[in-house]
Design a protein around this motif. Structure first.
Motif, PDB file in Angstrom:
ATOM      1  N   ILE A 202      30.357  -2.064  11.774  1.00  0.00           N
ATOM      2  CA  ILE A 202      31.109  -1.445  12.874  1.00  0.00           C
ATOM      3  C   ILE A 202      30.143  -0.641  13.739  1.00  0.00           C
ATOM      4  N   LEU A 203      30.195  -0.878  15.041  1.00  0.00           N
ATOM      5  CA  LEU A 203      29.399  -0.117  16.000  1.00  0.00           C
ATOM      6  C   LEU A 203      30.344   0.598  16.953  1.00  0.00           C
ATOM      7  N   ALA A 204      30.209   1.913  17.030  1.00  0.00           N
ATOM      8  CA  ALA A 204      30.984   2.703  17.992  1.00  0.00           C
ATOM      9  C   ALA A 204      30.021   3.283  19.021  1.00  0.00           C
ATOM     10  N   ILE A 205      30.293   3.014  20.299  1.00  0.00           N
ATOM     11  CA  ILE A 205      29.402   3.447  21.379  1.00  0.00           C
ATOM     12  C   ILE A 205      30.149   4.398  22.304  1.00  0.00           C
ATOM     13  N   THR A 206      29.506   5.509  22.621  1.00  0.00           N
ATOM     14  CA  THR A 206      30.053   6.427  23.613  1.00  0.00           C
ATOM     15  C   THR A 206      28.955   6.801  24.594  1.00  0.00           C
ATOM     16  N   PHE A 207      29.233   7.745  25.475  1.00  0.00           N
ATOM     17  CA  PHE A 207      28.296   8.009  26.572  1.00  0.00           C
ATOM     18  C   PHE A 207      27.451   9.261  26.397  1.00  0.00           C
ATOM     19  N   THR A 208      27.972  10.243  25.690  1.00  0.00           N
ATOM     20  CA  THR A 208      27.255  11.518  25.606  1.00  0.00           C
ATOM     21  C   THR A 208      26.957  11.881  24.158  1.00  0.00           C
ATOM     22  N   LYS A 210      27.350  14.773  22.909  1.00  0.00           N
ATOM     23  CA  LYS A 210      28.443  15.612  22.435  1.00  0.00           C
ATOM     24  C   LYS A 210      29.585  14.771  21.873  1.00  0.00           C
ATOM     25  N   ALA A 211      29.973  13.708  22.592  1.00  0.00           N
ATOM     26  CA  ALA A 211      31.048  12.833  22.118  1.00  0.00           C
ATOM     27  C   ALA A 211      30.640  12.127  20.828  1.00  0.00           C
ATOM     28  N   ARG A 212      29.377  11.737  20.746  1.00  0.00           N
ATOM     29  CA  ARG A 212      28.878  11.089  19.529  1.00  0.00           C
ATOM     30  C   ARG A 212      28.950  12.041  18.339  1.00  0.00           C
ATOM     31  N   GLU A 222      35.947  11.821   6.348  1.00  0.00           N
ATOM     32  CA  GLU A 222      36.447  10.682   5.576  1.00  0.00           C
ATOM     33  C   GLU A 222      35.316   9.980   4.813  1.00  0.00           C
ATOM     34  N   GLY A 223      34.142  10.602   4.836  1.00  0.00           N
ATOM     35  CA  GLY A 223      33.008  10.034   4.119  1.00  0.00           C
ATOM     36  C   GLY A 223      32.420   8.799   4.765  1.00  0.00           C
ATOM     37  N   LEU A 224      32.595   8.664   6.079  1.00  0.00           N
ATOM     38  CA  LEU A 224      32.166   7.443   6.767  1.00  0.00           C
ATOM     39  C   LEU A 224      31.027   7.658   7.754  1.00  0.00           C
ATOM     40  N   ALA A 225      30.620   8.880   7.986  1.00  0.00           N
ATOM     41  CA  ALA A 225      29.647   9.155   9.051  1.00  0.00           C
ATOM     42  C   ALA A 225      28.320   8.465   8.826  1.00  0.00           C
ATOM     43  N   ASP A 226      27.858   8.391   7.581  1.00  0.00           N
ATOM     44  CA  ASP A 226      26.547   7.804   7.311  1.00  0.00           C
ATOM     45  C   ASP A 226      26.574   6.279   7.329  1.00  0.00           C
ATOM     46  N   ALA A 227      27.745   5.691   7.130  1.00  0.00           N
ATOM     47  CA  ALA A 227      27.830   4.236   7.036  1.00  0.00           C
ATOM     48  C   ALA A 227      28.098   3.565   8.374  1.00  0.00           C
ATOM     49  N   VAL A 228      28.958   4.165   9.193  1.00  0.00           N
ATOM     50  CA  VAL A 228      29.302   3.575  10.487  1.00  0.00           C
ATOM     51  C   VAL A 228      28.227   3.931  11.508  1.00  0.00           C
ATOM     52  N   MET A 229      27.866   2.975  12.346  1.00  0.00           N
ATOM     53  CA  MET A 229      26.862   3.203  13.386  1.00  0.00           C
ATOM     54  C   MET A 229      27.550   3.780  14.623  1.00  0.00           C
ATOM     55  N   VAL A 230      27.378   5.062  14.845  1.00  0.00           N
ATOM     56  CA  VAL A 230      27.944   5.737  16.019  1.00  0.00           C
ATOM     57  C   VAL A 230      26.793   6.099  16.938  1.00  0.00           C
ATOM     58  N   GLU A 231      26.775   5.562  18.134  1.00  0.00           N
ATOM     59  CA  GLU A 231      25.638   5.723  19.037  1.00  0.00           C
ATOM     60  C   GLU A 231      26.096   5.940  20.467  1.00  0.00           C
ATOM     61  N   THR A 232      25.206   6.501  21.265  1.00  0.00           N
ATOM     62  CA  THR A 232      25.329   6.386  22.714  1.00  0.00           C
ATOM     63  C   THR A 232      24.618   5.089  23.105  1.00  0.00           C
ATOM     64  N   ASP A 538      23.542  19.196  36.879  1.00  0.00           N
ATOM     65  CA  ASP A 538      22.122  19.311  36.519  1.00  0.00           C
ATOM     66  C   ASP A 538      21.859  20.383  35.474  1.00  0.00           C
ATOM     67  N   SER A 539      22.909  20.932  34.885  1.00  0.00           N
ATOM     68  CA  SER A 539      22.698  21.975  33.883  1.00  0.00           C
ATOM     69  C   SER A 539      22.922  21.420  32.491  1.00  0.00           C
ATOM     70  N   ASP A 540      22.650  22.225  31.481  1.00  0.00           N
ATOM     71  CA  ASP A 540      22.845  21.833  30.095  1.00  0.00           C
ATOM     72  C   ASP A 540      24.336  21.836  29.788  1.00  0.00           C
ATOM     73  N   HIS A 541      24.890  20.643  29.544  1.00  0.00           N
ATOM     74  CA  HIS A 541      26.325  20.537  29.296  1.00  0.00           C
ATOM     75  C   HIS A 541      26.699  21.001  27.903  1.00  0.00           C
ATOM     76  N   ASN A 542      25.737  21.245  27.043  1.00  0.00           N
ATOM     77  CA  ASN A 542      26.025  21.625  25.674  1.00  0.00           C
ATOM     78  C   ASN A 542      25.892  23.131  25.461  1.00  0.00           C
TER      79      ASN A 542
END
Length: 732
Positions: A202-208, A210-212, A222-232, A538-542
Motif C-alpha cells: 500500500i502506498l499513500a501519497i500526500t502533498f505536505t 505535515k499531512a504525511r 493501529e501498529g501500521l505506520a512502519d509497514a505502510v509506505m506513506v510519502e509525499t 514563503d514562511s515556515d508552515h510548521n
C-alpha cells in the motif's frame, strides 16, 4: 449540431482560425460572441464553426481543459512574443480530426465532452456526472455496513461507503471539515486487517510533510505506520533515486537547501552586477513592494526564479525561450529572471544539486529507462487530488496501480497559479471509466450557520451541499468600515475582548489576501503586545503555536487548518479577486492555463470554511467582493438593507440599472428560469447566463430576436438556444 461531437468542433475551430488563437478568443468563437474585437476585425463569424457550441464560458472552458489534459491541444507561445499564449493542435489532435475516436483511445476525451445542441449534457459538469451528484447508499451498502458495525459504528454512511468500497478506482470528494484524513487512514486499516492486503503493498501519497506526519501518527496507533509506505511525492521520489543512485546519476547528488537557493541567487545577481535591493526594485513595481518586508520580497523573487526554472523543465523547453518582446511591460523582469535561472542551472549541474522538480523528472526518466524498477503496489491512495499536476499524474500512471483511491475537493483547488490542474479531479470519471465517486458531505468543523454560508458561496460549482453536524449560536458578521485603520482596530478590540471568554489565542485566525495587510496589522498588534505569528506562502508552515499566540495568515498558507474564531479582512473587490500580483513573471507564463477568477472564488471559500464557530468578514473604502453574494449577505444580516443595496450596486464595476414597470418581475422570472435550467443541465447558473445579461434583458425588455442581439452576452448561439424562452418570460 446534434450529429457532431462537440470536442471535434473545438479541435476543428483551432484548425480553422488562421492565426494563433488564445483560450478566451476560442471560447468566444465557439459560442458565437460577435462582440469580441478579434472576431470583428478578422471576420471570424464567416468561418464554418463560428457559434458551433451554444454553451456558457464555463462549459467551454472545461471542454478545452479536458482536451488539454487528453493531449489533443497544447499551450504554446507565439514566436514573436513568448508571453503570448495560444492553443495549438497536437499530433494526437490532428489524428483525432482525421480519424475520430481513433483506436477507441479518444472515447475518454469525448465522453462528457460531447454536448449535442439542446441535450442535457455539458463538457465536464454533466447532470449525470456522479462528481456533481450525491452518491446513493444502496441496500447492499447497508448490509455491508451492518457487517462491519463493530469496526465503523462511529462513521457516517458516506464515510463507510468510501472506506469499504471494492471498486478498483474510487474518488472520494471530501468537503471542508468532512474527515478525509480519518477516512484515508481507516481505509488502510480496513485493507490490511480485513482484505488481507500486505501493508507493504500500500502506498499513500500526500502533498505536505505535515499531512504525511499526521497520517503516520494515526496509523501508528493501529501498529501500521512502519509497514505502510506513506510519502509525499517528493519523499517518494527521493527514496527511489537514493536506492538506484548509480543508475539515475553519474555522480553524487543532493537535494538543494534553502541556504543553497539564497547563495545561488546572490551569486547570479553578483554576476549581473546587481545587489539584492537593486534586483528587487528591478523585478517588482512600487505597488507590489508596498507593505512587504525585504525578506518577503527576496523570498518571492527567489521562489519565482526557481518556479520558472522548474516550469520550463516540466515543459521540456529551454530557458532561453523565456523572453518577450521589448514592448512587453514584464520585459525587464523577464530578462532578469531568465539570467538568474540560467546561472542557477549552471551551478546546480556543476555541484550535483537537485530540487523537488528535478527529483520528480529524474524518477520518471529512471522508470522509463528501467521499467523493471517501477515498484508494484496493490493499492495507491492519493490525498489532495485537486492539487495534482500533469507530471505527478504521469508518475501515478507509471505505477499502474491495481487499485486507485483518490481524495480531494474541487472547491478547494487554489494552486492553479503554480501548476495544479483542477481538471484531473473534475475529469476523474473520464480517466477511470467505471469508477465509484463518493461524496463526504457531513461537516464536523463548523456550526450550521457557517456551513450554510459556505454552501451559498460556492454553489456555482454545482456540487452537493455540505451538511452541518454542529449547531450553535449565529456568530456571523459582515462589517463595512470607513478605513483600513478602523477595520484593523475592530479586529484588535474583538480579539482583546475574547480574552474574557477563555478562548485560547491559538484558536483565532486573522486571514488576508495579501502580505501587506498582515504586516500592517502585525505592527499594530506588536504595539499592543498581542502575541502572534505570521504565516505566508514563503514562511515556515510548521510553526508551532503557543496557546497565547494567534495567527495572521494569507489564505493560501492556512489551507487545511481551522480555528474557533476567524476574521477575514479586506473582503473588497480589489482583493477577491486579487487585482494585483505578487508574482509578475509567473502570472504571465500561467495566465492562460487556469481560470484565475474561479480560483479566487474558491480561495474565498477556503478562507470562510476555516471557521468553527465565529466568522467576521470585513472591508473598507471599497465595495464588498462579488464573492460575498446577496444570498450570503441575507443569511448573515437580513435586516441590513444598506449593505444589500451596496452589494447590488457592485456589478462588474458598473451600477445596477434602474428598473421600470414590470422589469423587476421579469428579472425575478429570469432568475427562476436560469436556476431551473442550470439544475436540469447540471451546471452552475453562471454558465447558462451571466447576471449582467439578465439585468440588461430586464432593463431593455427586448420584444424579438433582433432586439436580443443588442443585449450583452446574447450572441447568435445563445439566442438560438434560449431566445424563445427568454422572450416568453418577458411577455408573461
Amino acid at each position: 449540431m446534434s450529429d457532431k461531437k462537440d470536442y471535434l468542433v473545438a479541435l476543428r475551430a483551432v484548425q480553422q482560425i488562421p492565426f494563433g488563437v488564445g483560450r478566451n478568443l476560442l471560447i468566444d468563437f465557439l459560442n458565437g460572441s460577435e462582440e469580441n474585437e478579434s472576431v470583428k476585425k478578422n471576420n471570424l463569424k464567416e468561418l464554418p464553426d463560428f457559434g458551433g457550441l451554444a454553451y456558457g464560458r464555463g462549459e467551454l472552458n472545461s471542454l478545452l481543459g479536458s482536451l488539454l489534459v487528453k493531449g489533443m491541444l497544447e499551450i504554446t507561445s507565439l514566436p514573436s512574443n513568448r508571453f503570448c499564449k495560444v492553443l495549438k493542435l497536437t499530433s494526437r489532435g490532428e489524428e483525432e480530426l482525421r480519424r475520430p475516436l481513433a483506436g477507441g483511445e479518444a472515447e475518454g476525451a469525448a465522453s462528457g465532452s460531447s454536448m449535442p445542441s439542446g441535450s442535457q449534457e455539458s463538457s465536464v459538469l454533466s447532470s449525470s456526472s456522479t462528481i456533481h451528484s450525491k452518491a446513493q447508499i444502496t441496500e447492499d451498502d447497508r448490509k455491508l455496513f451492518a457487517e462491519f458495525d463493530f469496526f465503523l459504528s462511529s462513521y457516517n454512511d458516506e464515510q463507510k461507503k468510501a472506506i469499504l468500497s471494492n471498486n478498483n478506482s474510487v474518488l472520494c470528494v471530501a468537503g471542508a471539515g468532512s474527515g478525509k484524513t480519518t477516512v484515508l487512514t481507516k481505509r488502510v486499516e480496513f485493507l490490511v486487517k480485513f482484505r488481507s492486503v500486505p501493508a507493504a503493498r500500500i502506498l499513500a501519497i500526500t502533498f505536505t510533510r505535515k499531512a504525511r506526519q499526521e497520517m503516520m501518527k494515526r496509523l501508528a496507533k493501529e501498529g501500521l505506520a512502519d509497514a505502510v509506505m506513506v510519502e509525499t511525492f517528493n519523499s517518494f521520489c527521493e527514496k527511489i533515486l537514493k536506492k538506484h543512485n548509480e543508475l539515475a546519476y553519474d555522480k553524487p547528488v543532493r537535494v538543494i537547501s534553502y541556504a543553497d537557493k539564497v547563495r545561488m541567487v546572490k551569486s547570479a545577481l553578483s554576476k549581473l552586477g546587481l545587489g539584492m535591493e537593486q534586483a528587487l526594485q528591478k523585478y517588482f513595481n512600487s505597488g507590489q513592494q508596498k507593505g512587504k518586508t525585504p525578506e518577503q520580497l527576496m523570498n518571492i523573487f527567489m521562489n519565482d526564479c526557481f518556479f520558472i526554472r522548474d516550469y520550463f523543465k516540466f515543459k521540456n523547453r529551454p530557458l532561453k525561450e523565456f523572453s518577450c518582446d521589448a514592448g512587453n511591460k514584464c520585459f525587464e523582469s523577464a530578462m532578469l529572471v531568465r539570467s538568474v535561472c540560467m546561472h542557477i542551472q549552471e551551478l546546480m549541474d556543476q555541484h550535483g544539486l537537485r530540487d523537488y522538480a528535478d527529483q520528480l523528472l529524474d524518477t520518471l526518466k529512471l522508470f522509463r529507462e528501467h521499467p523493471e524498477l517501477v515498484p508494484e503496489f496493490e493499492h495507491v491512495m492519493i490525498d489532495e487530488y485537486q492539487d495534482v499536476n500533469s507530471t505527478q499524474i504521469e508518475l501515478i500512471n507509471m505505477l499502474k496501480p491495481k487499485n486507485l483511491f483518490c481524495v480531494g475537493d474541487p472547491r478547494q483547488s487554489i494552486y492553479g497559479w503554480r501548476g495544479s490542474d483542477i481538471n484531473y479531479i473534475l475529469c476523474f470519471e473520464e480517466d477511470h471509466p467505471g469508477c465509484e465517486v463518493v461524496h463526504l458531505t457531513m461537516n464536523y468543523r463548523s456550526t450550521n450557520h457557517i456551513v450554510e454560508l459556505i454552501n451559498r458561496g460556492i454553489r456555482n460549482m454545482n456540487l452537493p451541499d455540505l451538511e452541518a453536524v454542529k449547531y450553535g449560536d449565529k456568530e456571523l458578521m459582515v462589517l463595512d468600515f470607513a478605513s483600513e485603520e478602523a477595520e484593523y482596530e475592530f479586529v484588535i478590540q474583538r480579539i482583546l475582548s475574547s480574552s474574557s471568554s477563555s478562548l485560547p489565542r491559538n484558536e483565532i485566525f486573522v486571514l488576508a489576501r495579501t502580505n501587506r495587510q498582515l504586516n500592517e496589522l502585525s505592527m499594530l498588534m506588536k504595539a499592543r503586545a498581542i502575541k502572534h505569528v505570521i504565516k505566508s506562502e514563503d514562511s515556515d508552515h510548521n510553526i508551532m503555536l503557543m496557546e497565547d499566540e494567534l495567527t495572521l495568515a494569507t489564505v493560501h498558507a492556512i489551507k487545511g487548518l481551522e480555528a474557533e474564531m476567524v476574521f477575514v479582512i479586506g473582503c473588497t473587490t480589489a482583493n477577491f479577486p486579487c487585482r494585483g500580483s505578487e508574482h509578475p513573471v509567473i502570472d504571465v507564463v500561467k495566465m492562460d492555463e487556469y481560470d484565475k477568477d474561479e480560483e479566487e472564488r474558491r480561495l474565498f471559500y477556503v478562507a470562510l470554511s476555516r471557521a468553527k464557530s465565529a466568522l467576521y468578514l470585513s472591508y473598507s473604502s471599497k465595495s464588498p467582493t462579488s464573492y460575498l453574494t446577496r444570498s450570503m449577505i441575507r443569511l448573515i444580516d437580513p435586516d441590513n438593507e444598506a449593505l444589500h443595496q451596496k452589494q447590488l450596486s457592485e456589478w462588474e464595476g458598473e451600477n445596477r440599472p434602474s428598473f421600470k414597470g414590470d422589469s423587476q418581475g421579469v428579472l425575478e422570472r429570469l432568475h427562476e428560469w436560469r436556476t431551473r435550467t442550470s439544475e436540469a443541465l447540471g451546471v452552475p447558473p453562471f454558465m447558462i447566463m451571466h447576471d449582467k445579461t439578465l439585468y440588461e434583458i430586464a432593463e431593455k425588455m427586448p420584444l424579438n430576436t433582433e432586439e436580443l442581439t443588442d443585449i450583452y452576452g446574447m450572441g447568435h448561439a445563445k439566442i438560438r438556444r434560449y431566445g424563445e424562452e427568454i422572450l416568453g418570460l418577458i411577455m408573461c
